[in-house]
Design an enzyme around this catalytic site. Structure first.
Site, PDB file in Angstrom:
ATOM      1  N   HIS A   1       0.883  -1.178   0.000  1.00  0.00           N
ATOM      2  CA  HIS A   1       0.000   0.000   0.000  1.00  0.00           C
ATOM      3  C   HIS A   1       0.918   1.226   0.000  1.00  0.00           C
ATOM      4  O   HIS A   1       1.420   1.616   1.057  1.00  0.00           O
ATOM      5  CB  HIS A   1      -0.872   0.036   1.258  1.00  0.00           C
ATOM      6  CG  HIS A   1      -1.794  -1.140   1.404  1.00  0.00           C
ATOM      7  ND1 HIS A   1      -3.131  -1.076   1.077  1.00  0.00           N
ATOM      8  CD2 HIS A   1      -1.590  -2.398   1.857  1.00  0.00           C
ATOM      9  CE1 HIS A   1      -3.713  -2.256   1.323  1.00  0.00           C
ATOM     10  NE2 HIS A   1      -2.785  -3.079   1.794  1.00  0.00           N
TER      11      HIS A   1
ATOM     12  N   ARG B   1       0.076   4.260  -0.820  1.00  0.00           N
ATOM     13  CA  ARG B   1      -0.670   5.456  -0.347  1.00  0.00           C
ATOM     14  C   ARG B   1      -0.721   6.618  -1.324  1.00  0.00           C
ATOM     15  O   ARG B   1      -1.030   7.745  -0.914  1.00  0.00           O
ATOM     16  CB  ARG B   1      -0.061   5.977   0.966  1.00  0.00           C
ATOM     17  CG  ARG B   1       0.142   4.955   2.068  1.00  0.00           C
ATOM     18  CD  ARG B   1      -1.156   4.349   2.502  1.00  0.00           C
ATOM     19  NE  ARG B   1      -1.040   3.585   3.749  1.00  0.00           N
ATOM     20  CZ  ARG B   1      -1.881   2.621   4.091  1.00  0.00           C
ATOM     21  NH1 ARG B   1      -2.885   2.291   3.281  1.00  0.00           N
ATOM     22  NH2 ARG B   1      -1.744   1.981   5.221  1.00  0.00           N
TER      23      ARG B   1
ATOM     24  N   ASN C   1      -6.674   0.905  -2.107  1.00  0.00           N
ATOM     25  CA  ASN C   1      -7.358   1.735  -1.100  1.00  0.00           C
ATOM     26  C   ASN C   1      -6.632   3.060  -0.868  1.00  0.00           C
ATOM     27  O   ASN C   1      -6.255   3.410   0.231  1.00  0.00           O
ATOM     28  CB  ASN C   1      -7.560   0.970   0.215  1.00  0.00           C
ATOM     29  CG  ASN C   1      -6.279   0.415   0.803  1.00  0.00           C
ATOM     30  OD1 ASN C   1      -5.300   0.203   0.091  1.00  0.00           O
ATOM     31  ND2 ASN C   1      -6.269   0.193   2.101  1.00  0.00           N
TER      32      ASN C   1
ATOM     33  N   HIS D   1      -9.141 -10.064   0.179  1.00  0.00           N
ATOM     34  CA  HIS D   1      -9.043  -9.877   1.631  1.00  0.00           C
ATOM     35  C   HIS D   1     -10.216 -10.642   2.218  1.00  0.00           C
ATOM     36  O   HIS D   1     -11.365 -10.214   2.127  1.00  0.00           O
ATOM     37  CB  HIS D   1      -9.118  -8.385   1.988  1.00  0.00           C
ATOM     38  CG  HIS D   1      -8.990  -8.124   3.454  1.00  0.00           C
ATOM     39  ND1 HIS D   1      -7.979  -7.361   3.991  1.00  0.00           N
ATOM     40  CD2 HIS D   1      -9.732  -8.539   4.508  1.00  0.00           C
ATOM     41  CE1 HIS D   1      -8.098  -7.319   5.312  1.00  0.00           C
ATOM     42  NE2 HIS D   1      -9.174  -8.011   5.648  1.00  0.00           N
TER      43      HIS D   1
ATOM     44  N   ASP E   1       2.299  -6.883   2.715  1.00  0.00           N
ATOM     45  CA  ASP E   1       1.158  -6.057   3.113  1.00  0.00           C
ATOM     46  C   ASP E   1       1.653  -4.748   3.748  1.00  0.00           C
ATOM     47  O   ASP E   1       1.114  -4.303   4.764  1.00  0.00           O
ATOM     48  CB  ASP E   1       0.218  -6.811   4.062  1.00  0.00           C
ATOM     49  CG  ASP E   1      -1.145  -6.134   4.179  1.00  0.00           C
ATOM     50  OD1 ASP E   1      -1.375  -5.134   3.476  1.00  0.00           O
ATOM     51  OD2 ASP E   1      -1.978  -6.612   4.976  1.00  0.00           O
TER      52      ASP E   1
ATOM     53  N   HIS F   1       1.454   3.728   8.386  1.00  0.00           N
ATOM     54  CA  HIS F   1       0.725   4.847   8.994  1.00  0.00           C
ATOM     55  C   HIS F   1       1.760   5.601   9.813  1.00  0.00           C
ATOM     56  O   HIS F   1       2.745   5.000  10.267  1.00  0.00           O
ATOM     57  CB  HIS F   1      -0.385   4.332   9.920  1.00  0.00           C
ATOM     58  CG  HIS F   1      -1.443   3.544   9.214  1.00  0.00           C
ATOM     59  ND1 HIS F   1      -2.379   4.115   8.389  1.00  0.00           N
ATOM     60  CD2 HIS F   1      -1.702   2.213   9.200  1.00  0.00           C
ATOM     61  CE1 HIS F   1      -3.177   3.160   7.896  1.00  0.00           C
ATOM     62  NE2 HIS F   1      -2.783   1.996   8.365  1.00  0.00           N
TER      63      HIS F   1
HETATM   64  O1  DOR Z   1      -4.349  -3.680   8.533  1.00  0.00           O
HETATM   65  C1  DOR Z   1      -4.580  -3.391   7.367  1.00  0.00           C
HETATM   66  N1  DOR Z   1      -4.179  -2.214   6.846  1.00  0.00           N
HETATM   67  N2  DOR Z   1      -5.276  -4.248   6.598  1.00  0.00           N
HETATM   68  C2  DOR Z   1      -5.710  -3.907   5.386  1.00  0.00           C
HETATM   69  O2  DOR Z   1      -6.333  -4.714   4.736  1.00  0.00           O
HETATM   70  C3  DOR Z   1      -5.458  -2.555   4.835  1.00  0.00           C
HETATM   71  C4  DOR Z   1      -4.259  -1.977   5.447  1.00  0.00           C
HETATM   72  C5  DOR Z   1      -4.087  -0.506   5.168  1.00  0.00           C
HETATM   73  O3  DOR Z   1      -4.251  -0.120   4.018  1.00  0.00           O
HETATM   74  O4  DOR Z   1      -3.729   0.237   6.082  1.00  0.00           O
HETATM   75 ZN    ZN Z   2      -3.243  -5.074   2.343  1.00  0.00          ZN
END
Ligand code: DOR
Ligand code: ZN
Length: 430
Positions: free
Chosen positions: A57, A59, A89, A174, A295, A299
């Site tokens: 991800h 971002r 996402n 997922h 994954d 953050h």
């Molecule tokens: O913990 C998670 N964070 N699971 C996910 O499926 C998405 C991910 C995120 O994008 O932060």
């Molecule tokens: Zn993910």
């Protein structure tokens, strides 16, 4: 020949002292003696295929204060990953031809490694799957809600899988059942509560639904980040078209082993019990698990250091994945053959890209490691914008040199390229 590199190369399951010839970014010859215009001799160091991370991800767009394609892909490069596949996402979410095209344009400008990107399927865009399939590496379906994700309702799963089958793309899932998550919702104070709110039965229910829905399809279905024994049992006898991924965090941690800063380890699906962790290791070692996927879901610390219930789920991992598992190989917890299959060969096969193996005709993507040089993870040495790691202090073997299509993008642990070199690897996509 443009370049030849010499060292102890991983070829067909064993190490052999060889020279690898590279022409126009591809491996053109593998011989005992070979000299190109430029020759690099790595002596006794090991040359391995570079890693492929099918689940990151980055971002970008929308949350670039957490990460962007430039920082995320630099982190990947330092960690020996030369190809990443980005999740949808973001903001806006990647759900249309326009948003996927825009994301690919951004990645082309910024990425230091090769890349692909997924489109998310929801109840709205399901009718446009065929059109969108020409622009992406595959599709992502979230069956349960998670950080900034959108969802596909359970009733539409079969329709979506059939449409992707027609388009002959991979679907990544997922697998947490939304109804089940809703039934267990309560205020959370710690990781144990997080497991109670997202129990294994939600994963189990969702995997059952997926296995039911894909019974008559031939296109690839990938179950992301398997986390539980129950899920594992269901997938033991999966059909050939179904693959399974496991993350480093589900293999290195269990809820009992985490003593500090619980919110940092809040992730979906949750980090579960020691028994779940051991079952996943069993699957990894014995070939039931197809790929390791980071994954990577960064953050900021500011976002994570709030009360548990309000903290976002997700943790970074693209840079540390290959190095952590190389250290596991050194500790005899895993064989080279399994590791290379999990991080290079199977991901290349799943994504249908000419990488993942040191073989004539494939992309010249390698890492060079000094197997004697073990270091520990320190967040200040990492390159994700988020600035922290859940793997602090753990032992690793970082690649000294990384090659992307014959370009030495990392040289003696330093980044050499100043701007993005990354290509989109999705076939037929501009
Ligand atoms: O913990 C998670 N964070 N699971 C996910 O499926 C998405 C991910 C995120 O994008 O932060
Ligand atoms: Zn993910």
């Amino acid at each position: 020949m443009d370049l030849t590199i010499e060292g102890n190369a991983y070829l067909n399951g064993t190490f052999e002292k060889r020279c690898i010839g590279i022409e126009q970014g591809k491996i053109s010859a593998i011989k005992k003696i070979l000299k190109g215009d430029e020759h690099l001799n790595f002596g006794r160091k090991l040359i391995l295929p570079a890693g492929i991370d099918i689940h990151v991800h980055f971002r970008d767009p929308g949350f670039v204060y957490k990460e962007d394609f430039s920082t995320g892909s630099q982190a990947a490069a330092f960690g020996g990953i030369t190809c990443v596949f980005d999740m949808p996402n973001t903001k806006p979410q990647t759900t249309t031809v326009q948003t996927i095209s825009e994301k690919i344009r951004t990645a082309k400008k910024k990425s230091f490694v090769d890349f692909g990107a997924y489109v998310a399927i929801d109840d709205e865009n399901i009718k446009y799957i065929n059109g969108m399939s020409k622009h992406c590496s595959g599709f992502k379906i979230f069956l349960g809600s998670t950080t900034d994700s959108l969802q596909l309702s359970e009733q539409k799963l079969k329709e979506a899988i059939y449409a992707v089958n027609q388009a002959n793309k991979i679907t990544l899932i997922h697998a947490e059942n939304e109804q089940c998550l809703r039934e267990h919702k309560e205020v959370e104070h710690n990781l144990k509560d997080h497991i109670r709110c997202r129990p294994s039965e939600c994963e189990e229910k969702s995997i059952k639904d997926v296995l039911d829905a894909c019974r008559d399809v031939s296109s690839k279905i990938h179950i992301c980040h398997l986390s539980s024994c129950e899920g594992f049992e269901l997938l033991r006898k999966k059909p050939k078209s179904v693959s399974v991924g496991v993350t480093p965090h589900h293999l290195f941690f269990d809820v009992g082993s985490i003593n500090s800063k619980q919110t940092l380890y809040k992730v979906n699906p949750p980090i579960r019990s020691n028994l779940d962790r051991e079952t996943l290791w069993y699957g990894v070692k014995n070939g039931f698990i197809d790929v390791l996927e980071s994954d990577h879901a960064p953050h900021t610390l500011e976002e994570k250091e709030v009360d548990f219930d309000n903290a976002p789920s997700g943790l970074p991992g693209v840079e540390t994945m290959y190095p952590l598992f190389l250290a596991e190989v050194k500790k005899n917890h895993l064989s080279f053959a399994r590791l290379i299959s999990l991080l290079c060969e199977r991901p290349a096969e799943l994504m249908n890209i000419p990488k993942g193996k040191i073989e004539v005709g494939r992309d010249a993507d390698f890492i060079v490691i000094d197997y004697k040089e073990t270091t520990t993870v320190k967040s200040e040495n990492l390159h994700s914008k988020c600035g922290w790691t859940p793997f602090e202090g753990m032992s690793t073997i970082f690649p000294g040199d990384v090659f992307l299509r014959g370009e030495r993008i990392i040289e003696e642990h330093q980044l050499t390229s100043s701007s993005g070199l990354g290509n989109n690897v999705a076939s037929g996509v501009q």
